[in-house]
Scaffold this motif. Structure first.
Motif, PDB file in Angstrom:
ATOM      1  N   GLN A  68      10.147  48.949  44.276  1.00 27.22           N
ATOM      2  CA  GLN A  68       8.480  49.562  44.392  1.00 27.22           C
ATOM      3  C   GLN A  68       7.699  48.795  43.395  1.00 27.22           C
ATOM      4  O   GLN A  68       6.660  48.469  43.665  1.00 27.22           O
ATOM      5  CB  GLN A  68       8.441  50.832  44.493  1.00 27.22           C
ATOM      6  N   GLN A  69       7.957  48.888  42.044  1.00 29.07           N
ATOM      7  CA  GLN A  69       7.277  48.309  41.195  1.00 29.07           C
ATOM      8  C   GLN A  69       6.780  46.820  41.490  1.00 29.07           C
ATOM      9  O   GLN A  69       5.813  46.284  41.282  1.00 29.07           O
ATOM     10  CB  GLN A  69       8.002  48.224  39.820  1.00 29.07           C
ATOM     11  N   LYS A  83      -1.695  46.705  44.126  1.00 37.99           N
ATOM     12  CA  LYS A  83      -2.035  48.233  44.501  1.00 37.99           C
ATOM     13  C   LYS A  83      -0.898  49.137  44.405  1.00 37.99           C
ATOM     14  O   LYS A  83       0.319  48.752  44.590  1.00 37.99           O
ATOM     15  CB  LYS A  83      -2.576  48.132  46.032  1.00 37.99           C
ATOM     16  N   GLU A  84      -1.064  50.366  44.122  1.00 38.01           N
ATOM     17  CA  GLU A  84      -0.398  51.328  44.125  1.00 38.01           C
ATOM     18  C   GLU A  84       0.229  51.596  45.530  1.00 38.01           C
ATOM     19  O   GLU A  84      -0.600  51.634  46.285  1.00 38.01           O
ATOM     20  CB  GLU A  84      -0.596  52.451  43.393  1.00 38.01           C
ATOM     21  N   LEU A  85       1.711  52.034  45.603  1.00 36.02           N
ATOM     22  CA  LEU A  85       2.130  52.466  47.061  1.00 36.02           C
ATOM     23  C   LEU A  85       2.413  53.671  46.949  1.00 36.02           C
ATOM     24  O   LEU A  85       3.205  54.545  45.616  1.00 36.02           O
ATOM     25  CB  LEU A  85       3.147  51.467  47.469  1.00 36.02           C
ATOM     26  N   LEU A  86       2.548  54.460  47.884  1.00 37.24           N
ATOM     27  CA  LEU A  86       3.026  55.855  48.041  1.00 37.24           C
ATOM     28  C   LEU A  86       4.664  55.810  48.379  1.00 37.24           C
ATOM     29  O   LEU A  86       5.092  55.176  49.225  1.00 37.24           O
ATOM     30  CB  LEU A  86       2.484  56.744  49.077  1.00 37.24           C
ATOM     31  N   ALA A  87       5.334  56.628  47.345  1.00 34.44           N
ATOM     32  CA  ALA A  87       6.688  56.529  47.318  1.00 34.44           C
ATOM     33  C   ALA A  87       7.667  56.635  48.790  1.00 34.44           C
ATOM     34  O   ALA A  87       8.278  55.816  49.123  1.00 34.44           O
ATOM     35  CB  ALA A  87       7.416  57.312  46.246  1.00 34.44           C
ATOM     36  N   TYR A 131      -3.787  48.315  30.127  1.00 28.43           N
ATOM     37  CA  TYR A 131      -4.115  49.682  30.641  1.00 28.43           C
ATOM     38  C   TYR A 131      -4.556  49.766  32.308  1.00 28.43           C
ATOM     39  O   TYR A 131      -4.366  50.496  32.777  1.00 28.43           O
ATOM     40  CB  TYR A 131      -5.215  50.486  29.865  1.00 28.43           C
ATOM     41  N   ARG A 132      -5.088  48.380  32.466  1.00 28.33           N
ATOM     42  CA  ARG A 132      -5.391  48.239  33.899  1.00 28.33           C
ATOM     43  C   ARG A 132      -4.132  47.822  34.735  1.00 28.33           C
ATOM     44  O   ARG A 132      -4.409  48.169  36.153  1.00 28.33           O
ATOM     45  CB  ARG A 132      -6.175  47.023  33.925  1.00 28.33           C
TER      46      ARG A 132
END
Length: 302
Positions: free
Chosen positions: A250-251, A259-263, A48-49
């Protein structure tokens, strides 16, 4: 005109000096190589993380002999007098893990006096980001096992102290490596000292659990370098098939960067590195996604 060889203070030519040279006058340290082989793989279980169903993994071997018998280490070994560092790295990787024919990039040389309990050992580390699906890992030589470990690191805390001519910043990181039921952990402290225009960085292991030698700090340093390299090189494309969607690319970036990136921002950042094709991936119930391929000439445009 005198073309004879120049002489030193003892009146020796170079040939005479070399013939009389006593190789035992300086104590010689041993030299080793250590390899950090990273990959991005599909997770067997969704955590989940995680940002996606992929995780960053590193290849480790379980030591079959002293010192640190039964603990996990980077693949590596001693350099022979008749081989280069890179030849030794490739040989050790092949004999300990069965991996061959991959591009290894020199990372750093580690020379702390007490880093190996056997003797004075200086180690040069090499790094690679590979597609693990194309490799068959088999333990060999003095390695009892060779396995891919899921890798996570976490920033714990930071202190910053002003000095008369600069500052001292101390950062603590937690490293966590997981393979099935085996979990390895370490805490690494990085001290950055700024004195005028001189910047020094020092790493030390606060504690390590089942990670041999100083390999925890080598792994943490390599993670920093890998994240830096993905921003300005084409290293991520070693993991991609010939055709891929920008979401898939992107994945991979997100898993490595942690970290997540803005598309939209990501697409602008990689625009020069990819070439749009006229092929599409069909998704059931979704709009088809356009396929891209790597642009081999992107460096020329930079």
């Amino acid at each position: 005109m005198n073309h004879s060889s120049p002489e030193n203070k003892q009146g020796q030519t170079e040939q005479q000096f070399l013939e009389a040279y006593d190789v035992s006058q300086f104590e010689r340290p041993s030299v080793t190589v250590d390899m950090l082989i990273f990959t991005v793989a599909d997770e067997e279980e969704q955590n989940y993380r995680k940002l996606s169903a992929k995780s960053l993994n590193i290849l480790l071997v379980k030591r079959g002999d002293h010192p640190f018998i039964g603990q996990w280490a980077l693949p590596g070994g001693f350099v022979s007098p008749n081989e280069s560092l890179e030849e030794a790295a490739k040989r050790e990787l092949r004999t300990e893990t069965n991996i061959d024919n991959i591009y290894l990039e020199q990372l750093y040389t580690w020379g702390e006096v007490d880093r190996d309990p056997r003797t004075r050992v200086i180690s040069t580390s090499y790094m690679a980001l590979v597609n693990s699906e194309a490799l068959e890992v088999v333990a060999g030589d003095d390695a009892a096992e060779a396995e891919w470990f899921q890798i996570e690191d976490k920033w714990l805390r930071e202190t910053k102290t002003a000095t008369p001519d600069g500052s001292i910043t101390e950062k603590w990181f937690e490293l966590r490596l997981q393979h099935e039921e085996v979990e390895l952990t370490a805490t690494i402290k990085v001290t950055k000292t700024v004195a005028g225009r001189i910047i020094r960085e020092h790493r030390e292991i606060v504690e390590a659990n089942q990670i041999a030698f100083d390999h925890a700090q080598i792994i943490q340093y390599a993670l920093e370098r890998l994240r830096n390299k993905i921003e300005y090189t084409d290293i991520a494309f070693a993991l991609m098939p010939e055709l891929f969607t920008l979401t898939e690319l992107q994945q991979v970036y997100e898993v490595i960067l942690g970290k997540e990136l803005l598309a939209a921002a990501f697409r602008r950042k990689v625009a020069d590195k990819v070439i749009e094709t006229n092929q599409f991936r069909k998704h059931a119930g979704h709009r088809p996604s356009k396929y891209f391929r790597f642009n081999p000439e992107w460096m020329d445009q930079a």
